[in-house]
Design a protein around this motif. Structure first.
Motif, short mmCIF file in Angstrom:
data_model
loop_
_atom_site.label_atom_id
_atom_site.label_comp_id
_atom_site.label_asym_id
_atom_site.label_seq_id
_atom_site.Cartn_x
_atom_site.Cartn_y
_atom_site.Cartn_z
N GLU A 16 -54.61 23.74 39.58
CA GLU A 16 -54.43 25.12 38.82
C GLU A 16 -53.27 25.60 39.58
N ALA A 17 -53.10 25.69 40.95
CA ALA A 17 -52.10 26.66 41.52
C ALA A 17 -50.88 25.86 41.13
N ALA A 18 -50.71 24.42 41.15
CA ALA A 18 -49.55 23.98 40.79
C ALA A 18 -49.02 24.27 39.24
N ALA A 19 -50.17 24.10 38.40
CA ALA A 19 -50.03 24.33 36.88
C ALA A 19 -49.49 25.81 36.74
N ASN A 20 -49.91 26.62 37.54
CA ASN A 20 -49.38 28.10 37.37
C ASN A 20 -48.09 28.55 37.83
#
Length: 124
Positions: free
Chosen positions: A33-37
């Motif tokens: 999720e953090a990488a996608a954000n």
């Protein structure tokens, strides 16, 4: 996690020696999720635990074993050997063929580092 990605995180190491699959999955989901954000790719490195190697019994179980830096310690796969500060038994029969001179053997989660001097599979 996003701050780490901003700071240059490109690989996240997961220590599989501890935790369970649910906890690792939750961490992986948060990382993704953090990488996608951030619109970034972050690789995942799985650090799986190696064999659980145990030392054998001591010749005098009432005494603590004190090792001295620089002294030679022989590891034997003869688990019936009662150890002392010069020779200890271990539960890993493949040890003499799994290591080579110059390699390090980490003991007690790395708090003790042994350097392999020679390997003698015929001697156990």
């Amino acid at each position: 996690l996003e701050e780490l990605i901003d700071a240059g995180l490109s690989v996240a190491r997961f220590n599989f020696s501890h935790g369970d699959h649910e906890a690792h999955k939750a961490c992986l989901d948060r990382l993704r999720e953090a990488a996608a954000n951030k619109g970034k790719h972050v690789a995942v490195m799985l650090d799986t635990k190696g064999p659980e190697i145990r030392s054998g019994f001591f010749a005098d179980p009432s005494k603590k074993l004190e090792l001295t830096k620089g002294e030679t310690l022989i590891l034997t796969t003869d688990y019936n050997h009662k150890g002392d500060k010069t020779k200890l038994a271990c539960t890993y029969p493949q040890l003499p063929t799994s290591v080579t001179p110059g390699q390090h053997i980490l003991v007690a989660d790395g708090s003790l580092v042994l350097t392999v001097l020679e390997c003698r599979p015929d001697a156990g």
